[in-house]
Design a protein around this motif. Structure first.
Motif, PDB file in Angstrom:
ATOM      1  N   VAL A 223       0.741  -1.308   0.064  1.00 55.28           N
ATOM      2  CA  VAL A 223      -0.008   0.055   0.043  1.00 55.28           C
ATOM      3  C   VAL A 223       0.780   1.316   0.060  1.00 55.28           C
ATOM      4  CG1 VAL A 223      -1.636   1.352   1.431  1.00 55.28           C
ATOM      5  CG2 VAL A 223      -2.029  -0.980   1.153  1.00 55.28           C
ATOM      6  N   TYR A 224       2.312   1.017   0.825  1.00 53.28           N
ATOM      7  CA  TYR A 224       2.809   2.569   0.895  1.00 53.28           C
ATOM      8  C   TYR A 224       3.457   2.906  -0.338  1.00 53.28           C
ATOM      9  CZ  TYR A 224       6.539   5.508   2.610  1.00 53.28           C
ATOM     10  OH  TYR A 224       7.358   6.667   2.622  1.00 53.28           O
ATOM     11  N   LEU A 225       4.051   1.702  -0.900  1.00 53.80           N
ATOM     12  CA  LEU A 225       4.759   1.895  -2.372  1.00 53.80           C
ATOM     13  C   LEU A 225       3.837   2.348  -3.362  1.00 53.80           C
ATOM     14  CD1 LEU A 225       7.236  -0.934  -1.965  1.00 53.80           C
ATOM     15  CD2 LEU A 225       7.689   1.543  -1.708  1.00 53.80           C
ATOM     16  N   ALA A 226       2.604   1.672  -3.568  1.00 58.99           N
ATOM     17  CA  ALA A 226       1.458   2.047  -4.401  1.00 58.99           C
ATOM     18  C   ALA A 226       1.230   3.334  -4.342  1.00 58.99           C
ATOM     19  CB  ALA A 226       0.376   1.162  -4.271  1.00 58.99           C
ATOM     20  N   TYR A 227       1.009   3.831  -3.136  1.00 58.26           N
ATOM     21  CA  TYR A 227       0.406   5.312  -2.687  1.00 58.26           C
ATOM     22  C   TYR A 227       1.680   6.252  -3.274  1.00 58.26           C
ATOM     23  CZ  TYR A 227      -0.456   9.579  -0.488  1.00 58.26           C
ATOM     24  OH  TYR A 227      -0.542  10.983  -0.187  1.00 58.26           O
ATOM     25  N   ILE A 228       2.975   6.051  -3.083  1.00 56.28           N
ATOM     26  CA  ILE A 228       3.880   6.844  -3.593  1.00 56.28           C
ATOM     27  C   ILE A 228       3.996   6.776  -4.946  1.00 56.28           C
ATOM     28  CG2 ILE A 228       6.351   7.345  -3.876  1.00 56.28           C
ATOM     29  CD1 ILE A 228       6.495   6.387  -0.786  1.00 56.28           C
ATOM     30  N   ALA A 229       3.880   5.672  -5.570  1.00 58.33           N
ATOM     31  CA  ALA A 229       3.805   5.589  -6.983  1.00 58.33           C
ATOM     32  C   ALA A 229       2.676   6.304  -7.592  1.00 58.33           C
ATOM     33  CB  ALA A 229       3.798   3.990  -7.558  1.00 58.33           C
ATOM     34  N   VAL A 230       1.462   6.293  -7.212  1.00 51.06           N
ATOM     35  CA  VAL A 230       0.415   6.835  -7.705  1.00 51.06           C
ATOM     36  C   VAL A 230       0.241   8.310  -7.792  1.00 51.06           C
ATOM     37  CG1 VAL A 230      -2.198   6.909  -7.718  1.00 51.06           C
ATOM     38  CG2 VAL A 230      -0.938   4.879  -7.733  1.00 51.06           C
ATOM     39  N   ASN A 231       0.524   8.790  -6.373  1.00 50.17           N
ATOM     40  CA  ASN A 231       0.499  10.071  -6.023  1.00 50.17           C
ATOM     41  C   ASN A 231       1.753  10.935  -6.178  1.00 50.17           C
ATOM     42  OD1 ASN A 231      -2.317  10.252  -4.692  1.00 50.17           O
ATOM     43  ND2 ASN A 231      -1.468   8.536  -4.065  1.00 50.17           N
ATOM     44  N   ARG A 232       2.976  10.180  -6.236  1.00 51.24           N
ATOM     45  CA  ARG A 232       4.400  10.800  -6.807  1.00 51.24           C
ATOM     46  C   ARG A 232       4.730  11.886  -5.370  1.00 51.24           C
ATOM     47  NH1 ARG A 232       4.007  11.995 -13.078  1.00 51.24           N
ATOM     48  NH2 ARG A 232       3.464   9.948 -13.599  1.00 51.24           N
ATOM     49  N   THR A 233       4.362  11.472  -4.286  1.00 44.71           N
ATOM     50  CA  THR A 233       4.629  12.132  -2.956  1.00 44.71           C
ATOM     51  C   THR A 233       4.817  11.289  -2.056  1.00 44.71           C
ATOM     52  OG1 THR A 233       4.355  13.906  -1.711  1.00 44.71           O
ATOM     53  CG2 THR A 233       2.346  12.950  -2.669  1.00 44.71           C
ATOM     54  N   PRO A 234       5.969  11.630  -1.098  1.00 44.52           N
ATOM     55  CA  PRO A 234       5.660  10.796   0.227  1.00 44.52           C
ATOM     56  C   PRO A 234       5.026  11.386   1.480  1.00 44.52           C
ATOM     57  CG  PRO A 234       7.738  12.393   0.379  1.00 44.52           C
ATOM     58  CD  PRO A 234       7.051  12.199  -1.014  1.00 44.52           C
ATOM     59  N   ALA A 235       4.129  12.463   1.180  1.00 43.66           N
ATOM     60  CA  ALA A 235       3.636  12.880   2.082  1.00 43.66           C
ATOM     61  C   ALA A 235       2.039  12.276   2.096  1.00 43.66           C
ATOM     62  CB  ALA A 235       3.008  14.388   1.710  1.00 43.66           C
ATOM     63  N   ILE A 236       1.766  11.528   3.234  1.00 45.88           N
ATOM     64  CA  ILE A 236       0.675  10.792   3.434  1.00 45.88           C
ATOM     65  C   ILE A 236      -0.682  11.556   3.620  1.00 45.88           C
ATOM     66  CG2 ILE A 236      -0.211   8.879   4.768  1.00 45.88           C
ATOM     67  CD1 ILE A 236       2.537   8.106   5.237  1.00 45.88           C
ATOM     68  N   ASP A 237      -1.801  11.011   3.045  1.00 47.61           N
ATOM     69  CA  ASP A 237      -2.893  11.668   3.340  1.00 47.61           C
ATOM     70  C   ASP A 237      -3.844  10.935   4.388  1.00 47.61           C
ATOM     71  OD1 ASP A 237      -4.215   9.418   2.019  1.00 47.61           O
ATOM     72  OD2 ASP A 237      -4.725  10.559   0.332  1.00 47.61           O
ATOM     73  N   VAL A 238      -5.074  11.117   4.871  1.00 45.38           N
ATOM     74  CA  VAL A 238      -5.753  10.565   6.028  1.00 45.38           C
ATOM     75  C   VAL A 238      -6.090   8.939   5.653  1.00 45.38           C
ATOM     76  CG1 VAL A 238      -7.771  10.610   7.365  1.00 45.38           C
ATOM     77  CG2 VAL A 238      -6.478  12.681   7.008  1.00 45.38           C
ATOM     78  N   PRO A 239      -6.567   8.700   4.421  1.00 46.10           N
ATOM     79  CA  PRO A 239      -6.813   7.595   4.082  1.00 46.10           C
ATOM     80  C   PRO A 239      -5.780   6.313   4.189  1.00 46.10           C
ATOM     81  CG  PRO A 239      -8.213   8.893   2.749  1.00 46.10           C
ATOM     82  CD  PRO A 239      -7.179   9.827   3.476  1.00 46.10           C
ATOM     83  N   CYS A 240      -4.554   6.960   3.574  1.00 46.31           N
ATOM     84  CA  CYS A 240      -3.428   6.053   3.499  1.00 46.31           C
ATOM     85  C   CYS A 240      -2.803   5.771   4.740  1.00 46.31           C
ATOM     86  CB  CYS A 240      -2.517   6.914   2.703  1.00 46.31           C
ATOM     87  SG  CYS A 240      -0.912   5.864   2.197  1.00 46.31           S
TER      88      CYS A 240
END
Length: 390
Positions: free
Chosen positions: A138-155
């Motif tokens: 999930v963490y790597l997929a989030y960074i790949a999709v959103n192109r940022t290490p800044a995490i949002d609430v759902p993540c």
């Protein structure tokens, strides 16, 4: 339960855009609605096998059912124009927004049924067994999709729940995972909510298992919710509130004043969240000025960033009271003796999410709440049932 798990992971990686994947009216959210509809029809017409797959109803479920029926009655009354007779002329009406505003009611039976399905604990235990792999996926997929290490609430909610599901306090790998999410930058939007979730995650990561924190944390959360009904009417300008907090309080107050004008009955669905006198702030406020929404959506979809206030605004005080009673009744459940802190964390954090964000008004946030309470119900028997089994 698989649908709720898909919604949790999808929201974590793609945020709100996950439910809009598709073309036109055919998207993920509409697909979820169709799947739920098929499930409900199957259960209704195939009664013989229903008892084999579903455990007895939990005692707290009746309050969620009452909340559901209150919402259904409100939808019908909204289409019939009942609320136009009691609501202020300062509130705008557009019946085309009723389905969009009331969509979450369709999924409430799913939450209850997922909490009673005999396979739900098996699904949760599989997630628990593979929590590290799922965490990094999930963490790597989030960074790949959103192109940022800044995490949002759902993540963050998803990652922290996965970590607490299987965490071992003395394992260096788990401590490193905790530091990874706790020290990650916070994405724009929901900063206060995520800060609260990070504090709760940090505390429950090192706290003893056993469920002794469930009731006090839920009670504290409910007290915070109740305070939100009072704050808009207290002059707090002297404190020097930031623009975001001040805007929220003004918006909450605008809805609560309309609630008072209906003597606590509410304004129903299909109405604007903001009154005509508050339209300017609602459209241009710091949280309403979102590029993905049109002006009409900001008035009829986004809401005041507090689902408890918005539920009171639409369903009347009875709707909010039933939801709070349901939440409080869950605090009387008996948690498992091991690996139970994630259940406490998920429901307390989901309360914070819907209390300080768009909440039920957004599928992205609503399904965090839905997953949390379905998982909690599946893993926690009623107090009297647990006592009789012992």
């Amino acid at each position: 339960m698989l649908l709720l798990v898909a919604a949790l992971f999808g929201s974590a990686v793609f945020n709100s855009s996950f439910f809009r994947i598709g073309s036109g009216m055919v998207n993920i959210l509409s697909l979820f609605i169709v799947l739920c509809g098929v499930t409900y029809l199957f259960m209704h017409f195939y009664n013989k096998k229903r008892g084999e797959k579903y455990l007895p109803s939990r005692s707290s479920d009746r309050f969620f059912w009452m909340f559901f029926y209150t919402g259904v009655i409100s939808v019908i009354a909204s289409y019939l124009g009942f609320y136009k007779a009691i609501a202020s002329n300062d509130v705008m009406f557009d019946s085309s927004f009723i389905p969009r505003q009331a969509y979450y009611l369709f999924f409430i039976p799913l939450v209850i049924l997922a909490g009673r399905h005999v396979q739900t604990p098996t699904i949760l235990k599989w997630i628990q067994k593979n929590y590290r792999a799922l965490f990094f996926l999930v963490y790597l997929a989030y960074i790949a999709v959103n192109r940022t290490p800044a995490i949002d609430v759902p993540c963050f909610f998803c990652l922290s729940t996965l970590l607490l599901m299987g965490r071992e306090r003395n394992r260096a790998a788990d401590v490193a995972m905790l530091l990874l999410i706790e020290l990650s930058p916070i994405d724009t939007g929901g900063e206060m909510t995520q800060a609260l979730c990070r504090i709760a995650c940090l505390f429950l990561f090192f706290a003893e298992e056993g469920g002794k924190f469930l009731r006090p944390m839920v009670c504290f959360s409910v007290v915070v919710v109740l305070v939100c009904y009072i704050l808009p009417f207290i002059p707090l300008e002297w404190i020097g509130l930031d623009a975001n907090t001040s805007w929220r309080l003004q918006y909450w107050g605008d809805e609560l004043r309309q609630l008072l004008k209906t003597f606590g009955v509410g304004v129903g669905f299909g109405t604007s969240y903001a009154t005509q006198s508050f339209i300017g702030e609602a459209v241009s406020g710091p949280f309403a000025a979102t590029a993905e929404y049109s002006v009409m959506e900001r008035l009829y979809v986004v809401g005041c960033h507090n689902s408890f206030v918005s539920i009171s605004f639409r369903l009347g005080m009875i709707g909010a009271v039933l939801l709070l009673i349901y939440i409080m009744s869950c605090s009387h459940r008996r948690l498992p003796r091991s690996r139970s802190n994630y259940l406490t964390y998920s429901i307390v954090s989901s309360i914070a999410v819907v209390c300080f964000n768009v909440g039920f008004e957004s599928p992205m946030y609503f399904f965090l709440f839905a997953f949390s309470f379905a998982a909690f119900s599946a893993m926690t028997p009623d107090q009297q049932v647990a006592t009789s089994q012992n």
